[in-house]
Design an enzyme around this catalytic site. Sequence first.
Site, mmCIF file in Angstrom:
data_model
loop_
_atom_site.group_PDB
_atom_site.id
_atom_site.type_symbol
_atom_site.label_atom_id
_atom_site.label_comp_id
_atom_site.label_asym_id
_atom_site.label_seq_id
_atom_site.Cartn_x
_atom_site.Cartn_y
_atom_site.Cartn_z
ATOM 1 N N HIS A 11 0.820 -1.209 0.000
ATOM 2 C CA HIS A 11 0.000 0.000 0.000
ATOM 3 C C HIS A 11 0.857 1.262 0.000
ATOM 4 O O HIS A 11 2.045 1.244 0.357
ATOM 5 C CB HIS A 11 -0.932 0.017 1.216
ATOM 6 C CG HIS A 11 -0.197 0.101 2.522
ATOM 7 N ND1 HIS A 11 0.315 1.268 3.022
ATOM 8 C CD2 HIS A 11 0.125 -0.862 3.430
ATOM 9 C CE1 HIS A 11 0.914 1.045 4.181
ATOM 10 N NE2 HIS A 11 0.821 -0.245 4.446
ATOM 11 N N GLU A 84 -2.192 -6.689 7.513
ATOM 12 C CA GLU A 84 -0.892 -6.622 8.175
ATOM 13 C C GLU A 84 -0.911 -7.445 9.470
ATOM 14 O O GLU A 84 -1.982 -7.794 9.989
ATOM 15 C CB GLU A 84 -0.552 -5.154 8.470
ATOM 16 C CG GLU A 84 0.779 -4.899 9.149
ATOM 17 C CD GLU A 84 1.969 -5.385 8.342
ATOM 18 O OE1 GLU A 84 2.273 -6.597 8.441
ATOM 19 O OE2 GLU A 84 2.609 -4.560 7.650
#
Length: 235
Positions: A11, A84
């Site tokens: 990202h 994550e």
Amino acid sequence: MTTTDLFLIRHGETDWNRALRFQGQTDVPLNAAGLAQAARLADRMAGEAVDLAFTSDLTRARQTAVPPAERLGLVAAPDADLREQAFGAAEGLTGTEIRARMPDAWERWLAFRADHALPGGESTRQFHERTVGALRRIAAAHAGRTLMVVTHGGVLDMVFRTARALSLDGPRMAEIPNAGVNRVRIAADGAIEIVQWADVAHLDGLPQQPVYDQTRHLREREAAATEGAPPPVSG
């Protein structure tokens, strides 16, 4: 043997990346730099023969996925298993703040052991099983096709270690820039091959990125111990 090709993308930048805060699964959006990186990704991915797109369901990944997916005529499907690593009570904190509030937990974390987790968080081994398992699942479901997957730095670390047959112990060694493009190939048996890593040519001219270097914490502690002073830690 049928293989699946993946464009794996981290990202774009967030304010917490800039401040070197542990983000984990806290839902932090992209900052202005991250949005600019996502726009550059659209140009980078234009013309690539991508069949399907997937993304972590966290906002920073979904925002990053939209421009390149739209350019490719796709909609990125969210998958929570691509999130994550969870850092529990450490999320939102810098290394300095974690050491001040949870000194014992911080020292254990600096050992970088696969089965250790920060309080309320996820161990590296648990994280590896979740994320690499998810990528293998997605690849198997779409064997022989080319996929774009937008995810997180920690996930890419797990992929790099797996492909290179590296231990889950020890600090991160791979270069994993925000909005970097990585190409991997997953075989039918789950083996992962790195085709290209950390391509950031599409980000030329944008502001320099913050770099999260886990080994710096160790170097600072060792230097302080040599001098006989308390170890400084910066986030």
